[in-house]
Enzyme design. Sequence first.
Site, short mmCIF file in Angstrom:
data_model
loop_
_atom_site.label_atom_id
_atom_site.label_comp_id
_atom_site.label_asym_id
_atom_site.label_seq_id
_atom_site.Cartn_x
_atom_site.Cartn_y
_atom_site.Cartn_z
N ASN A 119 0.79 -1.06 0.08
CA ASN A 119 -0.19 0.12 0.07
C ASN A 119 0.85 1.24 0.00
O ASN A 119 2.05 1.25 0.78
CB ASN A 119 -1.16 0.01 1.21
CG ASN A 119 -0.32 -0.19 2.36
OD1 ASN A 119 0.74 -0.75 2.77
ND2 ASN A 119 -1.00 0.46 3.61
N GLU A 126 0.39 5.35 0.39
CA GLU A 126 -0.55 6.59 0.90
C GLU A 126 0.02 7.62 0.43
O GLU A 126 0.94 7.89 -0.06
CB GLU A 126 -0.86 6.21 2.34
CG GLU A 126 -1.31 4.82 2.64
CD GLU A 126 -1.45 5.04 4.51
OE1 GLU A 126 -1.26 5.81 5.20
OE2 GLU A 126 -2.41 4.03 4.46
N CYS A 185 -4.18 0.68 -2.49
CA CYS A 185 -4.01 -0.65 -1.63
C CYS A 185 -2.90 -1.39 -2.42
O CYS A 185 -2.50 -1.55 -3.58
CB CYS A 185 -5.35 -1.42 -1.85
SG CYS A 185 -6.61 -0.56 -0.91
N GLU A 243 -2.93 -4.71 -2.79
CA GLU A 243 -3.37 -5.58 -3.75
C GLU A 243 -3.53 -4.94 -5.25
O GLU A 243 -3.11 -5.51 -6.24
CB GLU A 243 -4.88 -6.09 -3.71
CG GLU A 243 -4.81 -6.97 -2.38
CD GLU A 243 -5.19 -5.89 -1.04
OE1 GLU A 243 -4.67 -4.90 -1.18
OE2 GLU A 243 -6.08 -6.30 -0.16
N CYS A 275 -10.25 -4.83 0.45
CA CYS A 275 -11.31 -4.25 0.27
C CYS A 275 -12.12 -4.39 -0.87
O CYS A 275 -11.70 -5.28 -2.04
CB CYS A 275 -10.91 -2.65 0.40
SG CYS A 275 -10.34 -2.13 -1.20
N CYS A 321 -10.60 -3.51 -4.36
CA CYS A 321 -9.63 -4.57 -4.96
C CYS A 321 -10.16 -5.94 -5.50
O CYS A 321 -9.58 -6.56 -6.48
CB CYS A 321 -8.60 -4.59 -3.79
SG CYS A 321 -7.48 -3.46 -3.34
N1 THU Z 1 -5.58 -1.30 2.34
C1 THU Z 1 -4.90 -2.16 1.48
O1 THU Z 1 -3.65 -2.15 0.96
N2 THU Z 1 -5.57 -3.06 0.96
C2 THU Z 1 -6.95 -3.31 1.28
O2 THU Z 1 -7.60 -4.31 0.82
C3 THU Z 1 -7.45 -2.91 2.45
C4 THU Z 1 -6.87 -1.56 2.86
C5 THU Z 1 -4.62 -0.21 2.87
C6 THU Z 1 -5.09 1.13 2.42
C7 THU Z 1 -4.42 2.01 3.19
O3 THU Z 1 -3.21 2.29 2.95
C8 THU Z 1 -4.33 1.21 4.58
O4 THU Z 1 -4.73 -0.16 4.20
C9 THU Z 1 -5.54 1.52 5.70
O5 THU Z 1 -6.92 1.45 5.21
#
Ligand code: THU
Length: 160
Positions: free
Chosen positions: A62, A64, A73, A75, A112, A115
């Site tokens: 991930n 940000e 994310c 994935e 999520c 994804c």
């Molecule tokens: N996140 C992911 O990388 N994958 C997911 O399927 C759910 C959330 C990340 C996004 C964000 O950087 C952090 O987790 C908190 O939501």
Amino acid sequence: MKTITFGIDYKEYSSIEEMDPQDQALVKEAIEALKGSYAPYSGFNVGAAVRLEDGTIVRGSNQENAAYPSGLCAERTAMFAANSNYPGKAMVSLAIVGGFNRQVSPTPCSPCGACRQVMAEYQTLGGKPLSVIMFGTEKAWKFDRVDDILPFIFDSFNDK
Ligand code: THU
């Protein structure tokens, strides 16, 4: 009118050693990917690894951003990198790990909805089932195809 009930089968593991060697290797790649996570805002690190039909493994984590929606994310980072660098190669398995402070959590890391939708697209594009492994150190789940975690998938290809 009728009421229809459906269910899914999936595997649950209580340690990585219980998993197939190929799946263990993919989980270890996802754990490696966690090192590249950039998550200063949520503090939640996620790593993903996707295996292509020829055995190639592509990692993602991930990423940000101060403008929150600009982040991505793990994935989707992995899948977009895979299809960018290896177009035409089907994705056959995806492993996901996550946790705070780059520690893999004991419980499975569940992807999520956005994804899942992207997984569905690449599964259709590849024409092969894409299995999904949600890993935690004390509990891990394996689903054999994306349909199992995204029932009634929206798939525009269905109309073709
Ligand atoms: N996140 C992911 O990388 N994958 C997911 O399927 C759910 C959330 C990340 C996004 C964000 O950087 C952090 O987790 C908190 O939501």
